[in-house]
Design a protein around this motif. Structure first.
Motif, PDB file in Angstrom:
ATOM      1  N   ILE A   1       0.831  -1.210   0.000  1.00  0.00           N
ATOM      2  CA  ILE A   1       0.000   0.000   0.000  1.00  0.00           C
ATOM      3  C   ILE A   1       0.866   1.261   0.000  1.00  0.00           C
ATOM      4  O   ILE A   1       0.389   2.347  -0.288  1.00  0.00           O
ATOM      5  CB  ILE A   1      -1.035   0.013   1.151  1.00  0.00           C
ATOM      6  CG1 ILE A   1      -0.356  -0.036   2.525  1.00  0.00           C
ATOM      7  CG2 ILE A   1      -2.045  -1.116   0.981  1.00  0.00           C
ATOM      8  CD1 ILE A   1      -1.339   0.223   3.679  1.00  0.00           C
ATOM      9  N   SER A   2       2.167   1.095   0.265  1.00  0.00           N
ATOM     10  CA  SER A   2       3.079   2.250   0.180  1.00  0.00           C
ATOM     11  C   SER A   2       3.176   2.779  -1.244  1.00  0.00           C
ATOM     12  O   SER A   2       3.610   3.907  -1.465  1.00  0.00           O
ATOM     13  CB  SER A   2       4.473   1.846   0.661  1.00  0.00           C
ATOM     14  OG  SER A   2       4.960   0.771  -0.123  1.00  0.00           O
ATOM     15  N   ARG A   3       2.768   1.950  -2.219  1.00  0.00           N
ATOM     16  CA  ARG A   3       2.862   2.379  -3.621  1.00  0.00           C
ATOM     17  C   ARG A   3       1.723   3.309  -4.014  1.00  0.00           C
ATOM     18  O   ARG A   3       1.763   3.926  -5.082  1.00  0.00           O
ATOM     19  CB  ARG A   3       2.856   1.154  -4.544  1.00  0.00           C
ATOM     20  CG  ARG A   3       3.976   0.158  -4.272  1.00  0.00           C
ATOM     21  CD  ARG A   3       5.296   0.595  -4.871  1.00  0.00           C
ATOM     22  NE  ARG A   3       5.211   0.756  -6.314  1.00  0.00           N
ATOM     23  CZ  ARG A   3       5.304  -0.240  -7.192  1.00  0.00           C
ATOM     24  NH1 ARG A   3       5.489  -1.472  -6.766  1.00  0.00           N
ATOM     25  NH2 ARG A   3       5.236  -0.010  -8.481  1.00  0.00           N
ATOM     26  N   PHE A   4       0.712   3.387  -3.176  1.00  0.00           N
ATOM     27  CA  PHE A   4      -0.428   4.251  -3.516  1.00  0.00           C
ATOM     28  C   PHE A   4      -0.145   5.686  -3.102  1.00  0.00           C
ATOM     29  O   PHE A   4       0.403   5.950  -2.018  1.00  0.00           O
ATOM     30  CB  PHE A   4      -1.707   3.753  -2.846  1.00  0.00           C
ATOM     31  CG  PHE A   4      -2.156   2.413  -3.357  1.00  0.00           C
ATOM     32  CD1 PHE A   4      -2.687   2.303  -4.645  1.00  0.00           C
ATOM     33  CD2 PHE A   4      -2.033   1.283  -2.594  1.00  0.00           C
ATOM     34  CE1 PHE A   4      -3.083   1.060  -5.136  1.00  0.00           C
ATOM     35  CE2 PHE A   4      -2.423   0.044  -3.071  1.00  0.00           C
ATOM     36  CZ  PHE A   4      -2.947  -0.071  -4.353  1.00  0.00           C
ATOM     37  N   GLN A   5      -0.536   6.608  -3.958  1.00  0.00           N
ATOM     38  CA  GLN A   5      -0.231   8.008  -3.686  1.00  0.00           C
ATOM     39  C   GLN A   5      -0.930   8.499  -2.419  1.00  0.00           C
ATOM     40  O   GLN A   5      -0.387   9.329  -1.689  1.00  0.00           O
ATOM     41  CB  GLN A   5      -0.636   8.865  -4.887  1.00  0.00           C
ATOM     42  CG  GLN A   5      -0.010  10.234  -4.848  1.00  0.00           C
ATOM     43  CD  GLN A   5      -0.279  11.018  -6.112  1.00  0.00           C
ATOM     44  OE1 GLN A   5      -1.446  11.164  -6.520  1.00  0.00           O
ATOM     45  NE2 GLN A   5       0.745  11.511  -6.749  1.00  0.00           N
ATOM     46  N   ASN A   6      -2.102   7.956  -2.136  1.00  0.00           N
ATOM     47  CA  ASN A   6      -2.785   8.377  -0.912  1.00  0.00           C
ATOM     48  C   ASN A   6      -1.921   8.092   0.318  1.00  0.00           C
ATOM     49  O   ASN A   6      -1.801   8.920   1.215  1.00  0.00           O
ATOM     50  CB  ASN A   6      -4.130   7.665  -0.768  1.00  0.00           C
ATOM     51  CG  ASN A   6      -4.798   8.015   0.542  1.00  0.00           C
ATOM     52  OD1 ASN A   6      -5.112   9.178   0.782  1.00  0.00           O
ATOM     53  ND2 ASN A   6      -4.972   7.027   1.414  1.00  0.00           N
ATOM     54  N   THR A   7      -1.299   6.914   0.308  1.00  0.00           N
ATOM     55  CA  THR A   7      -0.425   6.556   1.429  1.00  0.00           C
ATOM     56  C   THR A   7       0.761   7.505   1.489  1.00  0.00           C
ATOM     57  O   THR A   7       1.123   8.017   2.556  1.00  0.00           O
ATOM     58  CB  THR A   7       0.091   5.109   1.239  1.00  0.00           C
ATOM     59  OG1 THR A   7      -1.022   4.251   1.048  1.00  0.00           O
ATOM     60  CG2 THR A   7       0.898   4.667   2.439  1.00  0.00           C
ATOM     61  N   GLN A   8       1.378   7.729   0.358  1.00  0.00           N
ATOM     62  CA  GLN A   8       2.572   8.573   0.314  1.00  0.00           C
ATOM     63  C   GLN A   8       2.254   9.992   0.777  1.00  0.00           C
ATOM     64  O   GLN A   8       2.979  10.564   1.603  1.00  0.00           O
ATOM     65  CB  GLN A   8       3.128   8.612  -1.121  1.00  0.00           C
ATOM     66  CG  GLN A   8       3.604   7.251  -1.615  1.00  0.00           C
ATOM     67  CD  GLN A   8       3.754   7.177  -3.120  1.00  0.00           C
ATOM     68  OE1 GLN A   8       3.432   8.129  -3.843  1.00  0.00           O
ATOM     69  NE2 GLN A   8       4.217   6.039  -3.613  1.00  0.00           N
ATOM     70  N   PHE A   9       1.153  10.540   0.262  1.00  0.00           N
ATOM     71  CA  PHE A   9       0.824  11.928   0.609  1.00  0.00           C
ATOM     72  C   PHE A   9       0.414  12.046   2.079  1.00  0.00           C
ATOM     73  O   PHE A   9       0.750  13.005   2.761  1.00  0.00           O
ATOM     74  CB  PHE A   9      -0.308  12.453  -0.297  1.00  0.00           C
ATOM     75  CG  PHE A   9       0.153  12.854  -1.677  1.00  0.00           C
ATOM     76  CD1 PHE A   9       1.398  12.447  -2.161  1.00  0.00           C
ATOM     77  CD2 PHE A   9      -0.656  13.637  -2.501  1.00  0.00           C
ATOM     78  CE1 PHE A   9       1.828  12.818  -3.426  1.00  0.00           C
ATOM     79  CE2 PHE A   9      -0.230  14.020  -3.767  1.00  0.00           C
ATOM     80  CZ  PHE A   9       1.014  13.601  -4.232  1.00  0.00           C
ATOM     81  N   THR A  10      -0.324  11.044   2.550  1.00  0.00           N
ATOM     82  CA  THR A  10      -0.744  11.079   3.958  1.00  0.00           C
ATOM     83  C   THR A  10       0.473  11.067   4.868  1.00  0.00           C
ATOM     84  O   THR A  10       0.587  11.863   5.800  1.00  0.00           O
ATOM     85  CB  THR A  10      -1.649   9.872   4.269  1.00  0.00           C
ATOM     86  OG1 THR A  10      -2.776   9.928   3.390  1.00  0.00           O
ATOM     87  CG2 THR A  10      -2.130   9.886   5.714  1.00  0.00           C
ATOM     88  N   LEU A  11       1.408  10.161   4.587  1.00  0.00           N
ATOM     89  CA  LEU A  11       2.605  10.078   5.435  1.00  0.00           C
ATOM     90  C   LEU A  11       3.473  11.331   5.302  1.00  0.00           C
ATOM     91  O   LEU A  11       4.077  11.770   6.285  1.00  0.00           O
ATOM     92  CB  LEU A  11       3.406   8.814   5.093  1.00  0.00           C
ATOM     93  CG  LEU A  11       2.848   7.567   5.782  1.00  0.00           C
ATOM     94  CD1 LEU A  11       3.341   6.298   5.119  1.00  0.00           C
ATOM     95  CD2 LEU A  11       3.203   7.559   7.270  1.00  0.00           C
ATOM     96  N   ALA A  12       3.519  11.895   4.124  1.00  0.00           N
ATOM     97  CA  ALA A  12       4.302  13.133   3.948  1.00  0.00           C
ATOM     98  C   ALA A  12       3.715  14.246   4.807  1.00  0.00           C
ATOM     99  O   ALA A  12       4.446  14.993   5.467  1.00  0.00           O
ATOM    100  CB  ALA A  12       4.306  13.537   2.474  1.00  0.00           C
ATOM    101  N   ASP A  13       2.391  14.350   4.822  1.00  0.00           N
ATOM    102  CA  ASP A  13       1.746  15.350   5.683  1.00  0.00           C
ATOM    103  C   ASP A  13       2.044  15.073   7.155  1.00  0.00           C
ATOM    104  O   ASP A  13       2.342  15.989   7.923  1.00  0.00           O
ATOM    105  CB  ASP A  13       0.223  15.318   5.482  1.00  0.00           C
ATOM    106  CG  ASP A  13      -0.215  16.085   4.247  1.00  0.00           C
ATOM    107  OD1 ASP A  13       0.566  16.931   3.772  1.00  0.00           O
ATOM    108  OD2 ASP A  13      -1.347  15.829   3.768  1.00  0.00           O
TER     109      ASP A  13
END
Lengths: 261, 379
Positions: free
Chosen positions: B274-286
């Motif tokens: 699920i780390s490949r999904f942009q939602n995951t990436q953007f959420t963690l970046a925030d």
């Protein structure tokens, strides 16, 4: 009593990966740590100091970042730190390393005891401690699970498989310690603060008066040709059901069949 | 102050090692059983962590404020309960004695507290004096060589395990807040009882209890600071305490992020992690950006305190933002874990419960906004 404790900065074993193309350890971005068995050696040195008084000098050979391992040793309570760092020390095998460490021990001088971790988790040779003792021409005790000092002698228990051998050696002597000898203390805040002001020396080959034909790659008769990852073992689970006694018998039979018991 | 120096990095590494090895393994169990981790307090004492910012000559470690907040953060990453035990003891009990105590009080109380031989607590809140701390009903009446203390205190961290308490009571009701005085109380005084711990949503092992004072005789020499200065002492103490709570909130947030990063890198859905999904990436970046911003606010406040500069508003900003960040981040972490995150098999649900109180205790987020806007000259 002056104790020299030799420590190595090693890659964090949880973090180590091999480069599949070159077969070498990937060191970029890998965290480093004080070799765990060297932490046992530091702990033992500090316990001996607490009992007998004296000074504990931590010594490491390596690139400038090896000072981190020495700082950890200072934070645990060692008194002085010596980093042996020179391009001429690079690529050393255990013979060249032991030559360099012995030169440092001679330069510091007046030592009673040299302590080493049994082996480093990266090289895993367990040769550096014994070889350093040989270079200095002093007695050595390996695989120690206890160290006691009295009247100019050191007495150790040595772990040999299932047996314990009790030996003594005249000081000065070199000891390599096992992991079960003690539980290393943490670097405490107060010692970390004090460590900032403790003596830290960086010595080059010239400082040691070392013959560079005997250090580093030049002084190393052995070289690493290739590093390979051992084949991964396939894990499998076997379930022995039924009554406890039956299951135990089935398990024992299976282990016997595989020559494990 | 954007980068830690060598000394701070070494302190941080040591606190992290201690937290991972000694604190993390207990976090789940003490949360579930509400058991106060007294063995951890002893280990922190051996390590010299119970008086970090107290000078060495007073029995502490002589670490600066930055070093102290690093300890609170590292503990909070793995166990928020343990971090508040340390923070309440240090910021709310050791600190006011160091700042306002007499030489005798420092020798008698601060030295063993800083050495971790004794545990400290701070008692200001009452059933009807929460955010409005001026509404103290507890009273202390001078009677010869002692004060007679009556009343009660609620929500007192460390209470059931503490040996030394900083307690506030009215010595002159006519004077309002200028009639409040501070006292150092020892456990075991006659008439001083401690209730069972509260059954709380989070920080479940921090021994939050009610204190009851029934004609407790407090020796006159245990008055902390001057009579009538108690409210000032309480407010000054809470300024520093807020930096500790802010550091705790940063730790909870970072702990949740660390767990979430591990999880998303191995959890597979739709044929990929699920780390490949942009939602995951953007959420963690925030999540990480907010947490870093909160950490810098904490360091700014701690550095100001260390340098003797005004820090009341800086502490308030740090606590306000860090607490909101901790709540946001832990909530998002549970979301990234999905159904597993809602179970006790993973620590993020505990972190989410633990985070909430950072918006409430040692001054609610609303109080912090009052402090900040007051400092801005908004009237």
């Amino acid at each position: 009593m002056k104790i020299l404790v030799f420590v190595k900065q090693v890659p964090d074993t949880d973090d180590v990966k091999l480069d599949p193309k070159t077969g070498n350890l990937r060191r970029e971005g890998v965290k480093s740590m004080l070799n765990p068995l060297d932490a046992n050696a530091v702990e033992e040195a500090l316990r001996l100091k607490a009992k007998h008084g004296g000074t504990v000098c931590a010594i490491s050979m390596g690139p400038p970042q090896s000072m981190d391992a020495l700082k950890k040793a200072l934070g645990m309570g060692c008194d002085e730190a010596y980093l042996l760092s020179d391009r001429a020390f690079g690529g050393a095998d255990t013979l060249a390393t032991s030559y360099t460490l012995a030169k440092a021990a001679e330069k510091i001088g007046d030592y009673d005891l040299l302590l080493f971790g049994k082996h480093a988790v990266d090289g895993d040779t367990a040769q550096t401690g014994p070889a350093t003792a040989a270079q200095l021409g002093i007695p050595q005790v390996t695989l120690a699970s206890s160290v006691e000092v009295e009247d100019g002698w050191v007495t150790c228990n040595r772990i040999l498989g299932t047996d314990v051998q009790r030996v003594r050696a005249k000081l000065p002597a070199a000891i390599t310690v096992c992991g079960d000898i003690n539980k290393p203390r943490y670097a405490t805040p107060i010692n970390i603060m004090k460590a900032q002001k403790k003596p830290k020396y960086t010595w080059t080959a010239a400082d040691l008066g070392a013959d560079t034909a005997c250090t580093g790659m030049k002084g190393s008769p052995s070289a690493t040709k290739r590093v390979v990852e051992p084949p991964k073992r396939e894990g499998k689970a076997v379930y022995f059901g039924g009554e406890a006694a039956d299951a135990a018998k089935a398990l024992a039979d299976a282990l016997e069949a595989d020559h494990l018991i | 102050m954007f980068k830690l120096d060598t000394e701070h990095l070494e302190l941080q590494a040591s606190f992290k090692e201690f937290a991972e090895n000694e604190v993390k393994p207990l976090a789940k169990e003490i949360d579930e059983t509400e058991r106060f981790p007294i063995e951890t307090v002893k280990k922190m004492a051996e390590m010299g962590m119970m008086g970090l910012p107290i000078p060495e000559e007073l029995g502490g470690a002589g670490v600066d404020q930055i070093g102290y907040v690093l300890a609170v953060e590292e503990l909070a990453k793995v166990c928020a309960t343990t971090s508040i035990i340390l923070s309440a003891h240090t910021s709310l009990c050791c600190w006011p004695i160091m700042k306002f105590g007499t030489e005798e009080q420092k020798a008698k109380y601060l030295a063993p507290l800083a050495a971790g031989e004794k545990l400290g607590a701070f008692a200001l809140t009452e059933p009807s004096a929460g955010t409005d701390a001026s509404m103290q009903k507890s009273t202390a009446v001078l009677d010869g060589d002692h004060y007679v203390l009556n009343g009660s205190k609620i929500f007192i961290t460390n209470a059931s395990a503490a040996d030394v308490f900083i307690v506030f009571a009215m010595t002159d009701k006519e004077q309002g807040t200028r009639g409040i005085s501070a006292f150092i109380l020892e456990r075991g005084l006659e008439g001083f009882s401690i209730s069972k711990p509260e059954n709380k949503m989070g920080l479940r092992a921090s021994a939050t209890c009610e204190l009851i004072f029934d004609n407790v005789k407090v020796p006159k020499e245990n008055l902390l600071g001057q009579e009538g200065k108690g409210f000032k002492i309480a407010m000054a103490t809470l300024d520093g305490g807020r930096i500790g709570v802010a550091a705790q909130a940063v730790g909870i947030a970072q702990g949740a992020i660390d767990e979430a990063v591990k999880y998303v890198n191995q959890r597979v859905q739709f044929g990929r992690t699920i780390s490949r999904f942009q939602n995951t990436q953007f959420t963690l970046a925030d999540m990480q950006t907010k947490t870093d911003a909160a950490r810098l606010l904490v360091w700014r406040a701690a550095a100001a305190e260390q340098n003797g500069e005004p820090y009341t508003h800086l502490a308030a900003m740090a606590k306000l933002y860090a607490a909101e960040t901790a709540s946001y981040v832990t909530n998002r972490a549970v979301q990234l874990f999905g159904g597993y995150g809602y179970t006790k098999d993973y620590p993020v649900e505990r972190m989410m419960r633990d985070a909430k109180v950072t918006e409430i205790y040692e001054g609610t987020s609303e109080v912090q906004k009052m402090v900040i806007s007051g400092w801005m000259g908004v009237k």
